[in-house]
Design an enzyme around this catalytic site. Structure first.
Site, PDB file in Angstrom:
ATOM      1  N   HIS A  17       0.837  -1.206   0.000  1.00 48.56           N
ATOM      2  CA  HIS A  17       0.000   0.000   0.000  1.00 48.56           C
ATOM      3  C   HIS A  17       0.869   1.252   0.000  1.00 48.56           C
ATOM      4  O   HIS A  17       0.635   2.198  -0.758  1.00 48.56           O
ATOM      5  CB  HIS A  17      -0.879   0.048   1.268  1.00 48.56           C
ATOM      6  CG  HIS A  17      -1.954  -0.988   1.326  1.00 48.56           C
ATOM      7  ND1 HIS A  17      -2.159  -1.793   2.426  1.00 48.56           N
ATOM      8  CD2 HIS A  17      -2.899  -1.361   0.428  1.00 48.56           C
ATOM      9  CE1 HIS A  17      -3.181  -2.596   2.210  1.00 48.56           C
ATOM     10  NE2 HIS A  17      -3.651  -2.364   0.994  1.00 48.56           N
ATOM     11  N   LYS A  41     -17.445  -6.078   8.190  1.00 51.93           N
ATOM     12  CA  LYS A  41     -16.297  -6.978   8.031  1.00 51.93           C
ATOM     13  C   LYS A  41     -15.502  -7.116   9.329  1.00 51.93           C
ATOM     14  O   LYS A  41     -14.504  -7.817   9.360  1.00 51.93           O
ATOM     15  CB  LYS A  41     -15.380  -6.449   6.918  1.00 51.93           C
ATOM     16  CG  LYS A  41     -15.808  -6.885   5.524  1.00 51.93           C
ATOM     17  CD  LYS A  41     -14.948  -6.240   4.464  1.00 51.93           C
ATOM     18  CE  LYS A  41     -13.823  -7.130   3.997  1.00 51.93           C
ATOM     19  NZ  LYS A  41     -13.018  -6.471   2.931  1.00 51.93           N
ATOM     20  N   ARG A  90      -1.717  -6.342  -8.117  1.00 53.65           N
ATOM     21  CA  ARG A  90      -0.634  -7.285  -7.822  1.00 53.65           C
ATOM     22  C   ARG A  90      -0.513  -8.352  -8.897  1.00 53.65           C
ATOM     23  O   ARG A  90       0.562  -8.694  -9.344  1.00 53.65           O
ATOM     24  CB  ARG A  90      -0.878  -7.978  -6.475  1.00 53.65           C
ATOM     25  CG  ARG A  90      -0.692  -7.085  -5.287  1.00 53.65           C
ATOM     26  CD  ARG A  90      -1.302  -7.673  -4.052  1.00 53.65           C
ATOM     27  NE  ARG A  90      -2.731  -7.860  -4.206  1.00 53.65           N
ATOM     28  CZ  ARG A  90      -3.561  -8.148  -3.231  1.00 53.65           C
ATOM     29  NH1 ARG A  90      -3.115  -8.341  -2.017  1.00 53.65           N
ATOM     30  NH2 ARG A  90      -4.852  -8.279  -3.452  1.00 53.65           N
ATOM     31  N   SER A 127      -3.171  -7.730   3.123  1.00 52.47           N
ATOM     32  CA  SER A 127      -3.458  -7.479   4.536  1.00 52.47           C
ATOM     33  C   SER A 127      -3.936  -8.761   5.216  1.00 52.47           C
ATOM     34  O   SER A 127      -3.573  -9.027   6.362  1.00 52.47           O
ATOM     35  CB  SER A 127      -4.531  -6.392   4.670  1.00 52.47           C
ATOM     36  OG  SER A 127      -4.077  -5.185   4.126  1.00 52.47           O
TER      37      SER A 127
HETATM   38  O1  PNS Z   1      -8.422  -2.672   0.128  1.00 48.96           O
HETATM   39  P1  PNS Z   1      -9.627  -3.271  -0.556  1.00 48.96           P
HETATM   40  O2  PNS Z   1     -10.440  -4.095   0.423  1.00 48.96           O
HETATM   41  O3  PNS Z   1      -9.270  -4.028  -1.794  1.00 48.96           O
HETATM   42  O4  PNS Z   1     -10.530  -2.003  -0.989  1.00 48.96           O
HETATM   43  C1  PNS Z   1     -11.718  -2.202  -1.707  1.00 48.96           C
HETATM   44  C2  PNS Z   1     -12.541  -0.907  -1.796  1.00 48.96           C
HETATM   45  C3  PNS Z   1     -12.806  -0.356  -0.406  1.00 48.96           C
HETATM   46  C4  PNS Z   1     -11.778   0.131  -2.558  1.00 48.96           C
HETATM   47  C5  PNS Z   1     -13.851  -1.277  -2.533  1.00 48.96           C
HETATM   48  O5  PNS Z   1     -14.460  -2.349  -1.902  1.00 48.96           O
HETATM   49  C6  PNS Z   1     -14.841  -0.128  -2.604  1.00 48.96           C
HETATM   50  O6  PNS Z   1     -14.656   0.788  -3.366  1.00 48.96           O
HETATM   51  N1  PNS Z   1     -15.894  -0.182  -1.750  1.00 48.96           N
HETATM   52  C7  PNS Z   1     -16.879   0.848  -1.636  1.00 48.96           C
HETATM   53  C8  PNS Z   1     -18.252   0.368  -2.064  1.00 48.96           C
HETATM   54  C9  PNS Z   1     -18.451   0.568  -3.555  1.00 48.96           C
HETATM   55  O7  PNS Z   1     -18.297   1.649  -4.077  1.00 48.96           O
HETATM   56  N2  PNS Z   1     -18.812  -0.536  -4.227  1.00 48.96           N
HETATM   57  C10 PNS Z   1     -19.044  -0.568  -5.640  1.00 48.96           C
HETATM   58  C11 PNS Z   1     -17.759  -0.794  -6.394  1.00 48.96           C
HETATM   59  S1  PNS Z   1     -18.081  -0.925  -8.092  1.00 48.96           S
END
Ligand code: PNS
Length: 158
Positions: A17, A41, A90, A127
């Site tokens: 990150h 979560k 990744r 993570s």
């Molecule tokens: O670190 P992560 O868990 O890969 O992050 C994922 C994250 C938080 C960026 C993604 O889950 C997100 O954007 N969530 C917000 C909800 C949302 O907008 N969902 C629709 C995505 S198309």
């Protein structure tokens, strides 16, 4: 003035990150790192703790700011007024999911997502794996920033 939004769970932040954030700090005028508030979560670290860890680690980068959001990322992006979303990639397994989110977000609000290829040495890093290794006493020192390693050790000793 171009602002990039780097969203994520950051539970906890890893070296992967930080590498993505650092590279964005060198490219964009401003970088907004946004931690998702995800009570469903049950994260290991609270939103405030995750932001504090990120702030400490990213203190060398003066153009990086921090925030948190709940709900849709695109609503937050519009609310704070960023130009682009940046995600780290990744491997091909990330791409599959990330391209769907990028296209959905583009469809919802018109915002573009840029992908940054992570350094190869961080390609295996997540993570979830860091938490698993740390929980069972494995060495996490080379995987996360020093303050995160300390916080993880304290949390698992609780
Ligand atoms: O670190 P992560 O868990 O890969 O992050 C994922 C994250 C938080 C960026 C993604 O889950 C997100 O954007 N969530 C917000 C909800 C949302 O907008 N969902 C629709 C995505 S198309």
């Amino acid at each position: 003035m171009t602002t990039a939004l780097v969203p994520g769970s950051f539970d906890p932040p890893t070296n992967g990150h930080v590498d993505v954030i650092a590279r964005c700090a060198g490219i964009f005028d401003k970088v907004l790192v946004a931690v998702i508030e995800n009570p469903s979560k049950s994260p290991l670290f609270s939103t405030e703790e995750r932001i504090a860890l990120l702030k400490e680690t990213c203190s060398p980068y003066e153009n990086v700011e921090f925030g948190s959001f709940a709900g849709l990322l695109v609503d937050y992006a519009e609310h704070v007024g960023v130009d682009v979303i940046v995600k780290g990639l990744r491997a091909i397994t990330d791409f599959d999911y990330e391209i769907q989110m990028a296209q959905m977000n583009r469809n919802l609000s018109g915002i573009m997502t840029l992908f940054v290829a992570t350094k190869p040495e961080y390609g295996y890093l997540s993570s979830s794996l860091v938490k698993e290794v740390g929980r069972y006493g494995g060495s996490i020192d080379s995987l996360v920033p020093e303050n995160v390693a300390t916080a993880l050790k304290e949390r698992f000793n609780d």
